[in-house]
Design a protein around this motif. Structure first.
Motif, short mmCIF file in Angstrom:
data_model
loop_
_atom_site.label_atom_id
_atom_site.label_comp_id
_atom_site.label_asym_id
_atom_site.label_seq_id
_atom_site.Cartn_x
_atom_site.Cartn_y
_atom_site.Cartn_z
N ILE A 1 3.07 13.82 2.20
CA ILE A 1 1.75 13.85 1.57
C ILE A 1 1.22 12.43 1.42
O ILE A 1 0.05 12.15 1.69
N ALA A 2 2.09 11.51 0.99
CA ALA A 2 1.67 10.11 0.88
C ALA A 2 1.20 9.57 2.22
O ALA A 2 0.16 8.89 2.30
N MET A 3 1.94 9.87 3.27
CA MET A 3 1.55 9.41 4.61
C MET A 3 0.20 9.98 5.02
O MET A 3 -0.63 9.29 5.62
N SER A 4 -0.03 11.24 4.67
CA SER A 4 -1.29 11.88 5.06
C SER A 4 -2.49 11.33 4.30
O SER A 4 -3.63 11.43 4.77
N GLN B 1 3.91 21.33 -8.56
CA GLN B 1 3.58 19.92 -8.69
C GLN B 1 2.83 19.40 -7.47
O GLN B 1 1.85 18.67 -7.58
N ILE B 2 3.30 19.82 -6.29
CA ILE B 2 2.68 19.35 -5.05
C ILE B 2 1.27 19.93 -4.90
O ILE B 2 0.33 19.25 -4.51
N LEU B 3 1.11 21.21 -5.23
CA LEU B 3 -0.22 21.82 -5.16
C LEU B 3 -1.19 21.16 -6.14
O LEU B 3 -2.35 20.91 -5.80
N ALA B 4 -0.72 20.88 -7.34
CA ALA B 4 -1.56 20.19 -8.32
C ALA B 4 -1.96 18.81 -7.81
O ALA B 4 -3.10 18.36 -8.01
N LEU B 5 -1.02 18.15 -7.14
CA LEU B 5 -1.30 16.83 -6.56
C LEU B 5 -2.39 16.93 -5.50
O LEU B 5 -3.34 16.12 -5.48
N LEU B 6 -2.30 17.93 -4.62
CA LEU B 6 -3.31 18.08 -3.57
C LEU B 6 -4.68 18.39 -4.15
O LEU B 6 -5.70 17.87 -3.68
N ARG C 1 0.83 -1.20 0.00
CA ARG C 1 0.00 0.00 0.00
C ARG C 1 0.86 1.25 0.00
O ARG C 1 0.58 2.23 -0.70
N VAL C 2 1.95 1.26 0.78
CA VAL C 2 2.83 2.42 0.83
C VAL C 2 3.50 2.63 -0.52
O VAL C 2 3.57 3.77 -1.02
N ILE C 3 3.99 1.59 -1.14
CA ILE C 3 4.63 1.72 -2.45
C ILE C 3 3.64 2.24 -3.48
O ILE C 3 3.97 3.10 -4.31
N GLU C 4 2.40 1.76 -3.41
CA GLU C 4 1.36 2.24 -4.31
C GLU C 4 1.13 3.74 -4.13
O GLU C 4 1.03 4.50 -5.10
N MET C 5 1.09 4.20 -2.86
CA MET C 5 0.85 5.62 -2.60
C MET C 5 2.07 6.45 -2.96
O MET C 5 1.94 7.57 -3.48
N PHE C 6 3.27 5.95 -2.71
CA PHE C 6 4.48 6.66 -3.12
C PHE C 6 4.45 6.91 -4.63
O PHE C 6 4.80 7.99 -5.11
N THR C 7 4.05 5.90 -5.37
CA THR C 7 3.96 6.04 -6.82
C THR C 7 2.90 7.07 -7.20
O THR C 7 3.11 7.90 -8.09
N ARG C 8 1.78 7.05 -6.50
CA ARG C 8 0.67 7.95 -6.81
C ARG C 8 1.04 9.41 -6.60
O ARG C 8 0.58 10.28 -7.36
N VAL C 9 1.87 9.69 -5.62
CA VAL C 9 2.24 11.09 -5.36
C VAL C 9 3.47 11.51 -6.15
O VAL C 9 3.99 12.61 -5.96
N GLY C 10 3.95 10.64 -7.05
CA GLY C 10 5.02 11.04 -7.95
C GLY C 10 6.42 10.78 -7.47
O GLY C 10 7.36 11.41 -7.95
N ILE C 11 6.61 9.85 -6.52
CA ILE C 11 7.95 9.49 -6.08
C ILE C 11 8.52 8.45 -7.04
O ILE C 11 7.97 7.36 -7.16
N PRO C 12 9.60 8.76 -7.75
CA PRO C 12 10.16 7.79 -8.70
C PRO C 12 10.82 6.61 -7.98
O PRO C 12 11.30 6.76 -6.85
#
Length: 323
Positions: free
Chosen positions: A166-169, A193-198, A132-143
Motif C-alpha cells: 500500500i505504501a508503494m502504491s 485497519q487496511i480498509l480504514a487506511l485506504l 520519503r519511503v520511511i515517511e510513507m511506511f510510518t503513514r500506513v502504520g508500519i512500526p
C-alpha cells in the motif's frame, strides 16, 4: 493539480479483452462500460473468473501478451490504449497505481522492502527516496519504519507486507488506485485497519479507488458504489445502500443470498448459486448467466440485454420484474 471530486477521472467505453484460440476469439471481458469520479471508491464484485483482475490489468495497459484490447480507456480524457509505451510508463505508479493480491508474491524476496519501494520513486526521477519511503511506511502504520526499510519480505507478517504494498502504491500520490483484493488472506483485525487506511487516504487525496473483491461484507462497509461483474460483463451497478437494499439482477440476488450482509438475507439460511462461471471456451450465447438463472426467459438464451437505468440504478436483465 488535483481535480474536483465531481470530475470523471476514468471512463471505460465498450472495453473488450479477448484471446485468439483455434481460429476464434474468446472474450474474458466484453463490451464493458464504467466510470470513476475523483475521490470515489467503486467496488467491483463477482465470482472468481469473472474478469475483475484482468480489467485492472487492462486499465494499466498491462494485459497478457496474447490479449487483444478493443474499446477505449479514457484517463483524464487520454486514451490509455493508444498512448505510446513511454507515456504509459510515466503514468504507472505515478498517476495510476495498483495493489496486487498476494503480498508475498508481489514483493521480490531477495530485495529489502525499502529498496523495492524506493525504486518506485527513482523510476519517476524523484530524489531523497529513503526519507520519503520511511515517511510513507510510518503513514500506513508500519512500526519502526526506519528499521523495516532494511527488512526483507519474509521478515514481515502478512499484514506488514500488505502495508508495504500500500505504501508503494501511494508513494507518488496517484489519482487512481487499483486495489485487487488487498485484504486477501489477512485476519479480520488487520483487514479492517487496511480498509480504514485506504478510505482515509482516498478522502485525504481525492483519490479514486477501484476496489476488486468477492467479499460483500467488506464492500458494504467500504465502497461508495458497487459494480457487479459476471463472465466478463457488467450486469448491475448502483450505490452501496441501493444495491444491498434492492438488488435487481438475479445474479446479484444470488450473491447476496450467499452472504449475510443484506437486510433481506440477514436472518435467512444461506443459499448457493447452482453451477459455475462458464469457461471462455464454453461461453453460452445470449446472457452468460442464463444457464444458472432462476428467472431465465427464452430471449435470455439468444441475446444479452442492454443496460437499463432506473434513476442511478443500472441493470442488464430481460427478466426484471421488481423496481
Amino acid at each position: 493539480m488535483r481535480s474536483s471530486e465531481t470530475e470523471t477521472l476514468l471512463r471505460i467505453e465498450a472495453l473488450s479483452v479477448s484471446f485468439a484460440s483455434l481460429g476464434r476469439r474468446l472474450y474474458a471481458v466484453r463490451d464493458l462500460t464504467l466510470s470513476l469520479q475523483c475521490g470515489e471508491i467503486v467496488a467491483l464484485v463477482g465470482e472468481s473468473g469473472c474478469g475483475k483482475s484482468l480489467l485492472a490489468r487492462a486499465i494499466l495497459a498491462l494485459p497478457p501478451e496474447n490479449a487483444r484490447l478493443d474499446g477505449r480507456i479514457l484517463f483524464q480524457e487520454s486514451d490509455l490504449l493508444s498512448l505510446p509505451e513511454e507515456c504509459l510508463r510515466s503514468l504507472r505508479g505515478r498517476q495510476i497505481s495498483m495493489i496486487f493480491q498476494e503480498p508475498m508474491t508481489a514483493l521480490n524476496p531477495v530485495l529489502t522492502c525499502g529498496h523495492q519501494a524506493a525504486e518506485v520513486l527513482s523510476s519517476h526521477a524523484q530524489t531523497n527516496t529513503r526519507a520519503r519511503v520511511i515517511e510513507m511506511f510510518t503513514r500506513v502504520g508500519i512500526p519502526e519504519a526506519e528499521s523495516r526499510f532494511d527488512s526483507y519480505p519474509h521478515q514481515l507478517s502478512g499484514g506488514m507486507r500488505q502495508r508495504v504494498l500500500i505504501a508503494m502504491s501511494l508513494l507518488c500520490d496517484p489519482l487512481l488506485l487499483l486495489a485487487d483484493e488487498p485484504t486477501t488472506a489477512l485476519d479480520v483485525t488487520i483487514s479492517r485497519q487496511i480498509l480504514a487506511l485506504l478510505v482515509r487516504e482516498s478522502r485525504a487525496r481525492h483519490m479514486a479507488v477501484l476496489f476488486i473483491s468477492h467479499d460483500l461484507r467488506t464492500v458494504a462497509t467500504f465502497a461508495d458504489r458497487v459494480c457487479v461483474m459476471y463472465a466478463g460483463r457488467l450486469v448491475e451497478q448502483a450505490s452501496v445502500s441501493e444495491l444491498f437494499a434492492n438488488p435487481l439482477h438475479p445474479y446479484t440476488r444470488g450473491l447476496l443470498n450467499a452472504s449475510q450482509v443484506s437486510p433481506r438475507t440477514a436472518k435467512k439460511r444461506l443459499l448457493t448459486i447452482p453451477g459455475a462461471v462458464p469457461s471462455l471456451a464454453a461461453m453460452p450465447p445470449g446472457c452468460p448467466f442464463a444457464p444458472r438463472c432462476p428467472k431465465v426467459l427464452d430471449i435470455c438464451r439468444e441475446h444479452f440485454p442492454a443496460m437499463r437505468s432506473f434513476a442511478r440504478h443500472h441493470v442488464a436483465c430481460f427478466a426484471l420484474t421488481e423496481l
